[in-house]
Each structure stands twice: as C-alpha cells, then as structure tokens.
Write an enzyme that holds these catalytic residues in place. Structure first.
Site, PDB file in Angstrom:
ATOM      1  CB  THR A 202      -0.914  -0.023   1.241  1.00 54.69           C
ATOM      2  OG1 THR A 202      -1.712  -1.194   1.179  1.00 54.69           O
ATOM      3  CG2 THR A 202      -1.818   1.184   1.282  1.00 54.69           C
TER       4      THR A 202
ATOM      5  CB  THR B  55       0.913  -3.793   6.583  1.00 56.98           C
ATOM      6  OG1 THR B  55      -0.369  -3.813   5.956  1.00 56.98           O
ATOM      7  CG2 THR B  55       1.488  -2.396   6.530  1.00 56.98           C
ATOM      8  CG  ASP B  56      -2.152  -8.238   4.134  1.00 55.49           C
ATOM      9  OD1 ASP B  56      -2.486  -7.191   4.703  1.00 55.49           O
ATOM     10  OD2 ASP B  56      -2.936  -8.948   3.471  1.00 55.49           O
TER      11      ASP B  56
ATOM     12  CE  LYS C 294      -2.444  -5.431   8.437  1.00 59.99           C
ATOM     13  NZ  LYS C 294      -2.552  -5.318   6.974  1.00 59.99           N
TER      14      LYS C 294
END
Lengths: 419, 419
Positions: free
Chosen positions: A101, A176-177, A255
């Site tokens: 992202t 970030t996943d 996360k």
C-alpha cells in the site's frame, strides 16, 4: 489503461466524456462525488465503481444516472525528477521498494489495481526526506505482501547483503499483510548484519489524507540517522495518532489490526524504540543478535507447516505433512492439543519431523510442564517454542535449509525472538 | 494414587516416609519447600518433582539429598457435605462442571494430574455462593478443555436444553483453553434459549492464593441474579486485578493471554457487561439473538477446517480437505491469501465446498473489496465473514450439520457474532 468497463456502462461513460481516474460528480438518486475506478471482475455490468472521498468504493447503477460532471481530469503521471545530488553531510540510506500500500499512490489515483509507485517515486512523493538523508531508491519488487513468497525473501536478503555495507541503513518499503514474516526471515538469514534494516509500510495509500505512509517512512529514516543499533525492525504508527512511530523488533511483532494505522504490536512487551516528535527514544531494546558476528545464511526450505489446533481438528491432515521437515503447532493455552492428536504427532516425531509448540493465545508463552496435556506432549517429543507462531514458522523454514540440527536452532535465541 | 515413582526415587521417598501430596522441606544444595508431585512420564528416574509455593514445579535430584522433613501430610479429601437446603427467596442456578483448572483444586493439592473437583465440591469450596443463590451442582465431564471435542459440545447443549427451564441461569465451569469455541457452539445450537448461559473458568487452580476461580464464579452468579438477559457469555477477570469481571459475548471473545488472569478479550469491542464490586453494569450488550425464538438445533459436523494462511503455505494441503463441507481461511490483513493458492481454492469452490475468509489480524474485520487480492478472491467465490476465525469455524461445523444452506447461515448474524 484497461478500465474493465464494457457494454452499457462504457457507453454511459463515453457519452459523458468520462473515464477511469477522472474525479466526477454523478447525479442519480443522490449526488456521488469521487474518482472513477476500474470495474471489479466480480461486479455486474450495470454499475460505475466510484471511490468516494472517504476512500471507500461504491457502485453507482447507470440506470438512474441523470448526469456526470467532470470535476478534475485524471492527472498525468508526475514527471520523474532525478533525486537531488547527494550531500556529503548527510547519511546514505537505501530505500528498497517491494510494493504494498505504501507504494500504491498512483494506483489509487488513477485506478490501477496493482502497486505502481516505484522506489524513486516513493522518495519523490516525500521531498522532506531528502533533507534528512541521501536516499537512494531501489525498485526490487512490486507485490502486495500477501503475494510475497519465501523466494522473495531470498531476493530481499541477497539485495541487502550486497548493498548494506555502503549505507547507514536499509529501509524496505513493504506491504503490511506479511511484513512480520519477512522481518523474521531477514533476522535469521542476515543475523549479525551491521547495518540496521527497517521495514515500513502503510495502512492507507499515500493519496489519502489519512495516509500514514510519509510518517512511517520518516520514522524509519529518523531511526537510522539517529543511530538505531543493528537489527531488523518494523516502523509503523504506534496508535491512530500521528505523534509516535513504534519501532518493533522484527521477530516479535504481529499485524494486530486489519485496517487501523497502529496495526503492529510487539507481542509480550514494548516496542524496541519509539520515534516521538522526530526523536528516537529507546524502550525495550537489547542487542538484537546478542553478539553474533555477521555471517549471512540466505536459504529457505518451504517444507515447514503451521497448524492452528482447534476442537475437532482432523488429525488426518497431519498425515499429509509427512514431507515436512518441521511442523509448528499453534496450540491452545500454555501449549496444548487434544489427546485425539497425540498418536499422529508421536508418529511424526518418530519419522524425524521436528514438532514445535507455540500458542494461539495472542500474549503469553507456552509453558508445557504445568498441565498433564503439556507434559504428555513433552513426553511425545514436542518442543516448546517461546516465540510467536509466525516467527517460529519462518525460523523453521530457515533452519530446515541449513546444515545445523533444526531442534538446536529452534531452541536457541538468535534474533531476540524469545520474549 | 499412582505416584509414577519407582526404583531409587521411590526408595528415597519411602526411606523418609514421604509420599505424593505431602508438603515437605528437602535439604540438598539448597532447601526446597513444597508439595511432592507425581513423576512426569518424560522426566528421568533420579528426581523428585516438587511443586514450590510459587505454584511451579522443580525436579530435585535424589543424589544430593541430605534430608526430607514432612511439614504437612497430604490432606484427607474433604468430607462431601450436601449443599444447604434451597431457600425460597433465592434464585436457582445450575452449575454444570466440565473440568478445567477451575475444577482442579484437589488435583493440585494432592498431585493428581487430571481435573478432580466435581461440581458439588466446586460449590462447597466457595460457600459464599450459597448465600447468593440456590446452586445445584451437576457433574457432566471432567476434562481439561484442550480435550473437549465437538461431541462434548453436544452433551453440554443437550444438558442445558433439558435443564434450562428450571433455572434462572446456567453456569458452565469449563477449561479456558477452548472455552470460546464451546461458547460459540452453544450460541448457535441453543439460539434463543431464554435462560442465560454463562461459561466461567480460572487461570490459576483454586488452591493457589492467586486463584481467580472464586471471583469468576461469583461474577457469573452475580450476572445471573442481577438479571443479565438471555445469551451465552464468558465471565472472566477483566485484568489482573480482582475488582472487575468482564462478561463477554460468547461469540466474540478469544483467549488472548496464555497465563494471565485477564485472559479473555472481546474482539473489536467492549465486553457486553462488567461485574464491578459485585454490581452488574451494562456495556456493549445488545439483544444476543436479535429476536430469535428458542429452537434448539443440537448437531455438529466435523467436516470443517480452519486454515491459517502464511507465505509459503503448501496449497497441496488444501487438496486433502476435499471431504470438508466448509473451509475457513484465516487470511492476512483485510482477508487475503497469496495468488499461489487461487487455483486450489477455486477448485474447492467448484466442488461445492464453502470457503469463508476471516483475518489472522487480531482486531479489525475482513473487507475484501479494497485490494485487488480481495476482489480476485471474491471473484473466485470466497465469502467474507465478519467474525473471529474460531467462531467462524464452529459456526461452519454447526451449519454443515443442518439442512439449511451453509452460505446463508454463515453470512447472517445469528448470535451477535458480527461486530
């Protein structure tokens, strides 16, 4: 750019001279204002997909449309300007982009649905960074991190290994996943690397007012130029607020929120550092690699599995893991599985598969001597692992690819993974 | 009671007249004070296992022992006294014991390693409860909850169904490891039950000074006698402190710490109620079953699986789930898996297997329209589920056993499972 629209919807758009990427006001039952997005594959053929100013998408049926007014044309891609000349008084930082992202500004703006901002554009989009350091962009991958594979980890590790000695620090822009899986991998493969490695990303694309991209990136730069010691870190918003960036140990973060900006959390402790008002503050940091000298070990073996145990777990699934070198159980509580699974686990251990135990509770650690179930599993040969399941899995994939004994590698603290 | 000791260790114990369950002082390199525990199966044959006053176990080698002094003999089991006569002015509560740490006082005291305190003893051990309500004990199971199976869920549901109309509330004493799975099951199988059902347990056995058993149980009783509305709840310490018991919605709580007393947390929200200083306070409660009339549906189908996705996940494992009626993916971020898995997932969907998506992030929900990966998976037929993975799994096991369409059941909010 392929818009995905055809038939009646394309006719409607053409009739009004509108296209993907244009900011428009559509009059229908109410007025919708936003940017025209490409059509989803799964959406029907009678709607225009509009990204509202809130950042979310709606489908507007063409049947009720009474007018489309162009508010702003899709912007031309910004001219690519070369980064400023390096300044002798500033530290050099390598910014490696892998996608995610954080690299999706152009993506959202024009409606393309793959990460499209390269490392140079990422640097350009935040010109204030160039006053802090000489940032050299390097475009390595362009993947959302759910598509990052163990083979990508190898590419990242090789790149960092080759480049690290020229820089004060390496920043990895990453989705970030699975950022924490990558951070864990680099922690084992590049153990002892003298150049700090900071992964950062964002939960909101750079074109949104609420984007966390610039601040996270600035936090990573601040950490490096203010002398964060060697280690692999994750730099992300501490909470929703823009005040503070947490710098987590790369082997201990997860996360922990699907969408909030303060998505990452150090499990069983505090972040290693925080950057607060631009100032790097030490929290729970200790020497990340505890005296280990740099000796890169860049390899991986996919033959490791992570199994989340639950009531009614079909133990026959474990039988299909016979090709595995290691199986990491995500057990209940202090490190348990039901006795239904003992027999299968015992036969795995007998076949030489390393079976390690972690907990599916978010905080806390396994402690397998407290209850009968834990003691039975110890008896069978299951090995308690005092680290988060994701790190245990990645470490097992790494250890299985080395000459060393998997068990020995798994039970010794290498990269501050044991809380 | 079988002590597990033999050979030299048994001789040493016999020589000093000591046995399992005795509180002793052992002089060796230092003095150890604690209760003699049975031998672990996996421990070697030259150590006495001693539970220290801290609650944890050590092995003391017999080689260095210079003396063993008996401080206190293993207590005789307390005489079982019948519960007091029911009082007409007090509400009736059924206390169903299934095992777990809350029922392990005798266990720890004497060294036995299976849950040994039955429901009557559990009531007796907390005489103050009898001043609050007429507590009728019912011993159903004696299992630590890692050994609770879907078939046990059926037993619990049938018992509650048969008994509930006679009581103001049902309390289920249950191990904490899988308490949230059981709570979710009862929420679907007993939807609409007019008698509140409260699960409670403890993180420290009742014989330890730090035990949370009595307060959790008192919190459950308080909730019922103060009129908590129908629903399935989990009553456990809010934090480490004894002040407040959280009453969580049974479909939205997770065991979030392996050992702390405040182990359970409502995900994506506040607890439904709190009991603070004995007073029931409403927090985020809404009608648990949203107007559903009681219609028990007690059945389960194990053919559902939970898969935690990770980089390098071996998609061949999914092929072995072809017997499943439903597969719940615990994806990354907003509900993603790598594109490596698309093909296999698509063929599962085509074979009629329900594939639902949850997130491995702790907080937040899936939202599959934001990124390309999510949209691709929607395209393939993966169904976003706005609930915690554990609840989604249990609901799938329940829905698969009913005549209704699994998809329809999974996407409608039945028991407040959707935040």
């Amino acid at each position: 750019m392929p818009s995905g629209y055809d038939g009646r919807v394309l006719q409607t758009l053409d009739m009004h001279g509108a296209g993907v990427g244009d900011r428009v006001a559509i009059d229908s039952d109410i007025r919708y204002t936003g940017t025209i997005m490409p059509r989803y594959h799964h959406s029907d053929d009678s709607h225009i997909v509009l990204k509202l100013d809130s950042g979310y998408n709606v489908g507007v049926s063409i049947l009720g449309i009474t007018g489309i007014r162009i508010l702003e044309r899709r912007p031309a891609p910004p001219p690519s300007t070369p980064p400023p000349e390096p300044r002798g008084d500033l530290p050099d930082i390598l910014l490696v982009s892998t996608g995610g992202t954080i690299a999706s500004r152009i993506d959202y703006r024009t409606g393309a649905v793959t990460p499209a901002l390269d490392a140079a554009q990422l640097g350009e989009s935040m010109p204030e960074l160039y006053g802090m350091a000489n940032i050299r962009p390097l475009q390595l991958l362009s993947e959302y991190s759910e598509n990052i594979t163990p083979e990508h980890w190898l590419e990242m590790a090789h790149t960092i290994h080759e480049e690290h000695s020229k820089y004060a620090g390496i920043i990895l822009a990453h989705g970030t996943d699975t950022m924490h899986y990558t951070a864990a991998y680099l922690s084992f493969a590049l153990a002892g690397c003298d150049t700090p490695i900071v992964l950062t990303g964002s939960q909101r694309s750079s074109d949104r007012a609420s984007s966390d991209a610039a601040l996270n990136l600035a936090g990573a730069v601040s950490a490096i130029i203010q002398g964060i010691p060697r280690g692999v870190y994750i730099a992300m918003h501490h909470t929703q607020s823009d005040d503070t960036i947490s710098i987590h140990h790369g082997t201990r973060a997860r996360k922990s929120h699907a969408s909030a900006r303060g998505a990452f959390r150090t499990i069983n402790g505090e972040p290693a550092y925080m950057v607060s008002g631009g100032v790097l503050e030490r929290h729970s940091h200790k020497d990340y690699w505890n005296g280990i000298a740099y000796s890169p070990a860049i390899s991986v073996d996919r033959r490791a599995a992570l199994v989340k145990y639950h009531p009614g777990y079909d133990t026959a699934l474990l039988d299909h893991m016979s090709e595995c070198r290691a199986v990491i159980l995500e057990g209940t509580g202090l490190g348990h599985v039901g006795r239904e699974a003992y027999h299968t686990i015992q036969s795995m251990v007998r076949r030489g598969i390393f079976v390690g135990m972690t907990t599916q509770c978010i905080e806390g650690s396994v402690r397998m001597t407290v209850y009968e179930s834990g003691r039975d599993l110890l008896d069978i040969g299951v090995v308690p692992l005092r680290m988060v399941p994701e790190t245990a899995l990645v470490k097992a994939m790494w250890a299985a690819s080395r000459d060393t004994d998997i068990h020995d590698a798994m039970v010794s603290d290498m990269a501050s993974e044991m809380a």
